[in-house]
Design an enzyme around this catalytic site. Structure first.
Site, PDB file in Angstrom:
ATOM      1  N   ASP A 100     -24.628 -28.278  95.570  1.00  0.00           N
ATOM      2  CA  ASP A 100     -23.327 -28.066  95.968  1.00  0.00           C
ATOM      3  C   ASP A 100     -23.028 -28.210  97.628  1.00  0.00           C
ATOM      4  O   ASP A 100     -23.958 -27.468  98.372  1.00  0.00           O
ATOM      5  CB  ASP A 100     -22.674 -26.812  95.553  1.00  0.00           C
ATOM      6  CG  ASP A 100     -21.180 -26.588  95.937  1.00  0.00           C
ATOM      7  OD1 ASP A 100     -20.648 -26.829  96.921  1.00  0.00           O
ATOM      8  OD2 ASP A 100     -20.546 -26.027  95.022  1.00  0.00           O
ATOM      9  N   ASP A 122     -13.034 -35.653  98.305  1.00  0.00           N
ATOM     10  CA  ASP A 122     -11.987 -35.202  97.718  1.00  0.00           C
ATOM     11  C   ASP A 122     -11.086 -34.806  98.963  1.00  0.00           C
ATOM     12  O   ASP A 122     -11.379 -33.942  99.680  1.00  0.00           O
ATOM     13  CB  ASP A 122     -12.471 -33.939  96.778  1.00  0.00           C
ATOM     14  CG  ASP A 122     -11.219 -33.230  96.011  1.00  0.00           C
ATOM     15  OD1 ASP A 122     -10.234 -33.490  96.330  1.00  0.00           O
ATOM     16  OD2 ASP A 122     -11.515 -32.883  94.927  1.00  0.00           O
ATOM     17  N   LYS A 126      -3.686 -29.709  98.977  1.00  0.00           N
ATOM     18  CA  LYS A 126      -3.000 -28.627  99.065  1.00  0.00           C
ATOM     19  C   LYS A 126      -3.353 -27.574 100.319  1.00  0.00           C
ATOM     20  O   LYS A 126      -4.612 -27.895 100.665  1.00  0.00           O
ATOM     21  CB  LYS A 126      -3.018 -27.508  97.919  1.00  0.00           C
ATOM     22  CG  LYS A 126      -2.397 -28.279  96.746  1.00  0.00           C
ATOM     23  CD  LYS A 126      -2.620 -27.359  95.572  1.00  0.00           C
ATOM     24  CE  LYS A 126      -1.784 -28.134  94.204  1.00  0.00           C
ATOM     25  NZ  LYS A 126      -1.961 -27.148  93.116  1.00  0.00           N
ATOM     26  N   THR A 196     -18.530 -48.626  98.772  1.00  0.00           N
ATOM     27  CA  THR A 196     -18.483 -47.940  97.437  1.00  0.00           C
ATOM     28  C   THR A 196     -17.806 -48.526  96.571  1.00  0.00           C
ATOM     29  O   THR A 196     -16.976 -49.524  96.329  1.00  0.00           O
ATOM     30  CB  THR A 196     -18.108 -46.290  97.694  1.00  0.00           C
ATOM     31  OG1 THR A 196     -16.388 -46.697  97.607  1.00  0.00           O
ATOM     32  CG2 THR A 196     -18.587 -45.983  99.163  1.00  0.00           C
TER      33      THR A 196
END
Length: 236
Positions: A100, A122, A126, A196
């Site tokens: 992670d 990502d 928000k 990518t």
């Protein structure tokens, strides 16, 4: 992203310890020993299926590459891609690590890495999730802790909002930027840069790719200033 791996995937990954590192924390400060040489180390955070990092390692045998992702299934797919691109038997200049990214500072010692790639991370759109963005100040502080004197961050994204946020984040932390592009392939595909999987799809759809390079290390900054001085002299 939720990925359902096949049954027995962890055992499959364990059998590929020539390429896959399931506990990268144990290699903190020992990555050169792991690779068996003192070549520069470049790291992709959030490698997905591993297309970018595998191709980079194939094109650049003089550099050691580490691809990091948190999902077992993506490590499996990345390993398949790497083995399809590289002839065997070989001495790998590539490692695929399970982690992670919020724990990235637990994996690399001070000055151990030369470059970080952030490809289509990502965007966490928000506002309350801003600290999770991989260009948030907290992450930049972690990167700066393990990037060396030649350290750089290379960012690519299709998200205009993430790109704008990132530029502000870099500026707010007094980091120098170069080669800022709002449409990387606008004048034709950049063959000198590895794309990518997402990038190829976006380019085919005619969507703009945003990119910039961030200079972290003193040697990287010095070299950049020398290049700028040379360019100014040549322009006179």
């Amino acid at each position: 992203m939720r990925l359902r791996g096949r049954k027995g995937i962890r055992e499959e990954l364990e059998r590929q310890n020539d390429l896959i590192v399931l506990d990268p924390r144990q290699l903190k400060g020992k990555w050169k020993e792991h690779f068996g040489n003192d070549r520069p180390i470049h790291v992709e955070l959030g490698m997905g299926k591993g297309i970018f990092i595998s191709e980079m390692s194939r094109r650049n045998p003089e550099i050691n590459f580490i691809g990091i992702d948190r999902y077992d299934e993506l490590l499996r797919r990345a390993a398949d891609k790497a083995r399809s691109l590289h002839e065997e038997p070989r001495q790998w200049n590539l490692a695929l690590a399970l982690l992670d990214i919020s724990h990235i500072s637990e994996v690399f010692a001070e000055g151990e890495v030369e470059r970080v790639y952030l490809n289509f991370s990502d965007p966490w759109p928000k506002k309350r999730h801003a600290r999770r963005r991989l260009t948030a100040p907290g992450f930049l502080e972690q990167y700066s802790g393990f990037l060396n004197e030649r350290g750089e961050i290379h960012l690519k994204t299709d998200s205009r909002s993430l790109f704008e946020y990132s530029l502000n984040s870099f500026a707010d932390t007094n980091l120098r930027m170069r080669n800022i592009s709002l449409d990387l392939h606008g004048e034709g595909v950049r063959e000198d840069l590895v794309m990518t999987e997402y990038e190829k799809k976006f380019v085919e759809q005619g969507l703009p790719i945003h990119r910039c390079e961030v200079l972290i290390g003193k040697e990287a900054l010095r070299h950049h200033e020398e290049q700028r001085a040379t360019e100014r002299e040549e322009a006179l």
